[in-house]
Design a protein around this motif. Sequence first.
Motif, PDB file in Angstrom:
ATOM      1  N   ASP A 195       7.283  -1.218   1.156  1.00 52.85           N
ATOM      2  CA  ASP A 195       6.151  -0.308   0.968  1.00 52.85           C
ATOM      3  C   ASP A 195       6.986   0.901   0.123  1.00 52.85           C
TER       4      ASP A 195
ATOM      5  N   ARG B 289       1.920   4.403  -2.084  1.00 49.27           N
ATOM      6  CA  ARG B 289       0.765   3.855  -1.565  1.00 49.27           C
ATOM      7  C   ARG B 289       0.988   3.670   0.256  1.00 49.27           C
TER       8      ARG B 289
ATOM      9  N   GLY C  64      -1.919   8.490  -0.425  1.00 46.04           N
ATOM     10  CA  GLY C  64      -1.907   8.008  -1.563  1.00 46.04           C
ATOM     11  C   GLY C  64      -0.909   8.646  -2.476  1.00 46.04           C
TER      12      GLY C  64
ATOM     13  N   PRO D  64       5.249   2.891  -8.927  1.00 51.53           N
ATOM     14  CA  PRO D  64       4.856   1.631  -8.167  1.00 51.53           C
ATOM     15  C   PRO D  64       5.222   0.452  -8.648  1.00 51.53           C
TER      16      PRO D  64
ATOM     17  N   GLY E  19       3.161  -3.087   2.251  1.00 49.67           N
ATOM     18  CA  GLY E  19       2.219  -2.067   2.933  1.00 49.67           C
ATOM     19  C   GLY E  19       1.599  -2.315   4.326  1.00 49.67           C
TER      20      GLY E  19
END
Length: 278
Positions: free
Chosen positions: A217, A221, A226, A250, A272
């Motif tokens: 992760d 996210r 967010g 990301p 995630g």
Amino acid sequence: MGTIMTGPKQEPKKRSTRLLLPASGYLTGYSYTLNPYVGCVFGCSYCYVRRMPLALFRGEPWGEWVEAKAFQEADFRREWRRALHKGAVTVFMSSATDPYQPLEYKQQVTRKLLEIMVEEPPEFLLVQTRSPLVIRDQDLLRQLGSRVRVSVTIETDLESIRRSLTPAAPPLAARWRTIRELRKLGVPVQAAVSPLLPYSGEFAQRLSEAVDRVVVDDFFRGDGSGGKRSAQLKMEARYGELGVEGLYTPQTADQFVEQLTALMPEGAVYFGHAGFMP
């Protein structure tokens, strides 16, 4: 008239609090979350709980306090049985603390909860921790068999990064050892690279050799907002202080997932939310 001896003053019995709370948000997919403690002395710099009311309105810095929740064995057993009576029970332990705080050595709240769960097992229990203390409860975890998964946080393979961003957390060597011992004991275990921190070129290979399941992760996210909480915690600036600001994207996690996927069997690598689900 003689003095009436009444004996020592008795403190009022501390009422138990409800421990099983309906899961929501990022943990939708579980029936309940269960946090045996309030607060956390590991105090990771990136922890999203820092931006929640629990931490913001305490009046003490996050990472410098922890308390065991009020717990009475008989009360939780009733609460547990009520939950089981409603249907399949899946539990995430824990969402806002580590269930194996140093205080657990003395309080043993997590162990007592596991003992009750072993009597009447849930459909599934995920134990999220970064503490080697989880090994102490291997007898109970083994009894739960495939109904449990221990998720051991190991966000980097660089001890220098661990000391910079999570200085109060257990050393990485102890976490690698915990993963090895759990696997040897036959306890289902995964590595939670959550969030992915700066790492060496050998990290993916080492993970692929250490575990058969990994979840990755990142700050964008995986913080439940967010990326807003991570921004409020100024994690990009922390990366800048370490001279690795180029990794704060990301794409860093996406590329790492690609590396792991190339090294591990199909279905072994998750990103995630999916990697934490039952």
